[in-house]
Structure formats: structure tokens, C-alpha cells
Design a protein around this motif. Structure first.
Motif, mmCIF file in Angstrom:
data_model
loop_
_atom_site.group_PDB
_atom_site.id
_atom_site.type_symbol
_atom_site.label_atom_id
_atom_site.label_comp_id
_atom_site.label_asym_id
_atom_site.label_seq_id
_atom_site.Cartn_x
_atom_site.Cartn_y
_atom_site.Cartn_z
ATOM 1 N N ASP A 65 24.125 33.168 87.703
ATOM 2 C CA ASP A 65 25.586 32.546 87.528
ATOM 3 C C ASP A 65 25.020 30.710 87.656
ATOM 4 N N SER A 66 24.292 30.084 86.590
ATOM 5 C CA SER A 66 23.917 28.378 86.543
ATOM 6 C C SER A 66 24.693 27.547 85.758
ATOM 7 N N PRO A 67 25.081 26.402 86.412
ATOM 8 C CA PRO A 67 26.308 25.525 85.810
ATOM 9 C C PRO A 67 25.770 24.702 84.380
ATOM 10 N N LEU A 68 23.955 24.853 84.238
ATOM 11 C CA LEU A 68 23.457 24.609 83.339
ATOM 12 C C LEU A 68 23.541 25.313 82.437
ATOM 13 N N LYS A 69 23.947 26.626 82.612
ATOM 14 C CA LYS A 69 24.419 28.218 81.405
ATOM 15 C C LYS A 69 25.934 27.921 80.870
ATOM 16 N N THR A 70 26.813 26.390 81.621
ATOM 17 C CA THR A 70 27.931 26.835 81.476
ATOM 18 C C THR A 70 28.883 26.504 80.104
ATOM 19 N N VAL A 71 29.035 27.278 79.391
ATOM 20 C CA VAL A 71 29.485 27.367 77.668
ATOM 21 C C VAL A 71 31.073 26.730 77.697
ATOM 22 N N ARG A 72 31.116 25.903 77.399
ATOM 23 C CA ARG A 72 32.164 24.376 77.318
ATOM 24 C C ARG A 72 32.968 24.328 75.790
ATOM 25 N N MET A 161 20.889 16.812 83.755
ATOM 26 C CA MET A 161 21.001 17.736 83.990
ATOM 27 C C MET A 161 22.986 17.946 85.114
ATOM 28 N N LYS A 162 22.022 16.291 85.309
ATOM 29 C CA LYS A 162 22.822 16.053 86.787
ATOM 30 C C LYS A 162 24.322 16.421 86.067
ATOM 31 N N ASP A 163 24.543 15.021 84.972
ATOM 32 C CA ASP A 163 25.555 14.858 84.144
ATOM 33 C C ASP A 163 26.099 16.276 83.158
ATOM 34 N N PHE A 164 25.521 17.319 82.674
ATOM 35 C CA PHE A 164 26.031 18.237 82.139
ATOM 36 C C PHE A 164 26.712 19.235 83.511
ATOM 37 N N SER A 165 26.150 19.440 84.428
ATOM 38 C CA SER A 165 26.388 20.699 85.478
ATOM 39 C C SER A 165 27.718 19.741 86.160
ATOM 40 N N ASP A 166 28.596 18.016 86.479
ATOM 41 C CA ASP A 166 29.048 17.532 86.060
ATOM 42 C C ASP A 166 30.143 17.772 85.643
ATOM 43 N N GLY A 167 30.084 17.772 84.499
ATOM 44 C CA GLY A 167 30.948 18.556 83.238
ATOM 45 C C GLY A 167 31.715 16.718 82.447
ATOM 46 N N ARG A 168 30.558 15.809 82.712
ATOM 47 C CA ARG A 168 30.187 15.085 81.548
ATOM 48 C C ARG A 168 30.336 14.876 80.388
ATOM 49 N N TYR A 169 29.494 15.829 79.804
ATOM 50 C CA TYR A 169 29.121 16.231 78.240
ATOM 51 C C TYR A 169 29.068 17.729 78.784
#
Length: 294
Positions: A65-72, A161-169
Motif C-alpha cells: 500500500d503505497s501513496p504513489l499508487k493511490t488512484v483518485r 512525489m511529495k506533492d502527489f502523496s500530499d494530494g496536491r495533484y
């Protein structure tokens, strides 16, 4: 018809331009050799890293479970655009900009209308082009080619990667030129984040091998996933760098050839103009002699 002085001035100007384009071609050729060496050395490593990630993920018993795999749901989009810092390289930058605009139109038209598409510019030409078009452009890494290294690209990848993990994108795409040869570059528009949930490449099947993971499979994949993304971005930058030098070398070669053709035409015009001037002077002398004789 232009005067002899004007034609001579144009010949000198074109000759100077030809010398510059020759020098630029030689410089691009030298840089291309180094850029080719860099990308040739990285490609096997990047390919092996992808195979390793595919193999380990296929053999893992539990999903990571990685935040970099999260599909939103895609609301905010970041597009990484890799261009050059300088021009005089043919349609190299223009093609990337057109491909990016086409990607936005086909895939992110709704987000673009709402102002939710941002550009992460690697290279000054891309930053300038999209700033003029009213996009929000991140310019922190526009001069990355000045001192191209894995460290600088790694920092850019970590920030993304940090911006994506934080939900910015909610989605990150990557547009760049892949180097094929001096005259050919292949444009790629790939999904960068979120990473695919299936790491297997092509028709690779789960291997019938009992792996012993040390440390755990979760820790190994948690380390491999960010590293593969950093290498992917670094490879795209190296590919673009080699493509740029190849495109510039080709463009300067064509410019040198065009200057040579123009010099031929100008020298022909110069000789004709000079001949016409000499003929005119002879006619004036003959006419004056005839007048005195009469």
C-alpha cells in the motif's frame, strides 16, 4: 538591382553566419557523444530495475500500500514537460509543446478549462512557451541542463512525489523526446503518477520461485518504487538531452548547407552586377570617345 557594396556586405554576413553554424554543429556533435554515452549506460540499469520491480512484486504475497499508487478522481493535474534551455535545434521544442497541448486537449480538457492543469518545466523553452499561454508553470528546475546530474533530477522527482502523496495533484504525466538517432526523436507522453498497480511487464507471469525477503517484501517494494520513479525521470531527461544535441547538430548542418547555397547565389549576383558595371563604364568611355572624335 542591388549595388556591389550591398551584395558584398551580404556575402560577408552570410559567410560569418556559416562559420557560426559550422562551429555550433561541431559543439553539438561533441555534446552528443557524451549524451549518448550517458543514456547508453543508463538504459540497461533502468530496464533491469523495472524487471526487478516486476519480479519482486509478482512474487510478493501481499500488495504494498503505497501513496504513489493511490488512484483518485482527477481534479488537479501536473504535466512534466522536458524541453531545452536554448533554441536553434529545429522543431525539437515545438514538437514537445504541441504534444503537450494535444495531451491536455484530449485527456485533460475539463481540468484545463477550470485552471487545474499545471506545468512542471524542465528546460527554459517549455517554461516560456506555457507561461505565455497562461498556465501555472513551476520553474524551479528550468536550468537543470546547466549541471545535469542524477542529484538534481532526484530532487525534482522527490518534490513531485511529495506533492502527489500530499494530494496536491491527482495525476502526473511526463512528456519528453526519446533519442533514437541523430535525425530522429520519438515523443513520449507517459503516465508518471499514480504508478500502475500491476508491475508486470508485458506477458511476464508470476515466477514459480520461493523468495526469501530480507527485509520484508513491503520494505523492499517501498524502496524500489520511489527509486524506479527517480530513474524514470532521470532517463527521460538524459533522453531529451541526447535528442536535443542530435536535433541541433542536424539543424546546424542544414543551416550550413543553406548558407553555402545562398553564397553561391550571392556570388553569381555579385559577378553579374560587377560585369554590368564594367560594361556600363566601357560604353560610357566608348560613347565619350565617339563624341570627341565627332
Amino acid at each position: 538591382m542591388a549595388s556591389l557594396k550591398e551584395v558584398r556586405s551580404r556575402i560577408v554576413s552570410v559567410n560569418s553566419t556559416q562559420q557560426i553554424t559550422k562551429a555550433m554543429k561541431m559543439v553539438a556533435a561533441a555534446k552528443l557523444r557524451r549524451a549518448q554515452d550517458g543514456i547508453t549506460q543508463l538504459r540497461p540499469y533502468a530496464q533491469k530495475l523495472g524487471e526487478m520491480l516486476s519480479t519482486v512484486s509478482a512474487a510478493a504475497e501481499s500488495a504494498v500500500d503505497s501513496p504513489l499508487k493511490t488512484v483518485r478522481a482527477v481534479n488537479k493535474v501536473l504535466i512534466i514537460v522536458v524541453t531545452s534551455d536554448r533554441g536553434l535545434c529545429g522543431a525539437f521544442n515545438t514538437n514537445i509543446i504541441k504534444a503537450t497541448l494535444q495531451l491536455i486537449e484530449q485527456k485533460y480538457a475539463f481540468q484545463a478549462r477550470n485552471g487545474n492543469v499545471e506545468i512542471f518545466a524542465i528546460g527554459k523553452k517549455g517554461a516560456e512557451a506555457f507561461s505565455r499561454r497562461g498556465f501555472v508553470v513551476h520553474t524551479g528546475y528550468t536550468d537543470i541542463f546547466t549541471r545535469l546530474s542524477f542529484v538534481s533530477v532526484k530532487q525534482a522527482a522527490e518534490e513531485i512525489m511529495k506533492d502527489f502523496s500530499d494530494g496536491r495533484y491527482d495525476a502526473v504525466d511526463l512528456v519528453y523526446n526519446e533519442f533514437k538517432n541523430v535525425a530522429t526523436q520519438i515523443i513520449h507522453a507517459d503516465q508518471y503518477l499514480p504508478i500502475p498497480t500491476d508491475y508486470k511487464v508485458g506477458k511476464t507471469k508470476k515466477l514459480e520461485v520461493n523468495y526469501i525477503f530480507e527485509p520484508s517484501e513491503v520494505e523492499i517494494l517501498a524502496e524500489l518504487i520511489p527509486k524506479s520513479l527517480k530513474i524514470k525521470l532521470y532517463r527521460s531527461v538524459l533522453e531529451s538531452n541526447a535528442s536535443e544535441q542530435g536535433a541541433r547538430m542536424t539543424a546546424m548542418e542544414k543551416a550550413t548547407e543553406n548558407a553555402q547555397e545562398l553564397l553561391k547565389e550571392l556570388r553569381l549576383i555579385y559577378n553579374r552586377t560587377r560585369q554590368a558595371a564594367i560594361t556600363k563604364e566601357i560604353l560610357e568611355i566608348v560613347g565619350g570617345a565617339e563624341a570627341l572624335k565627332n
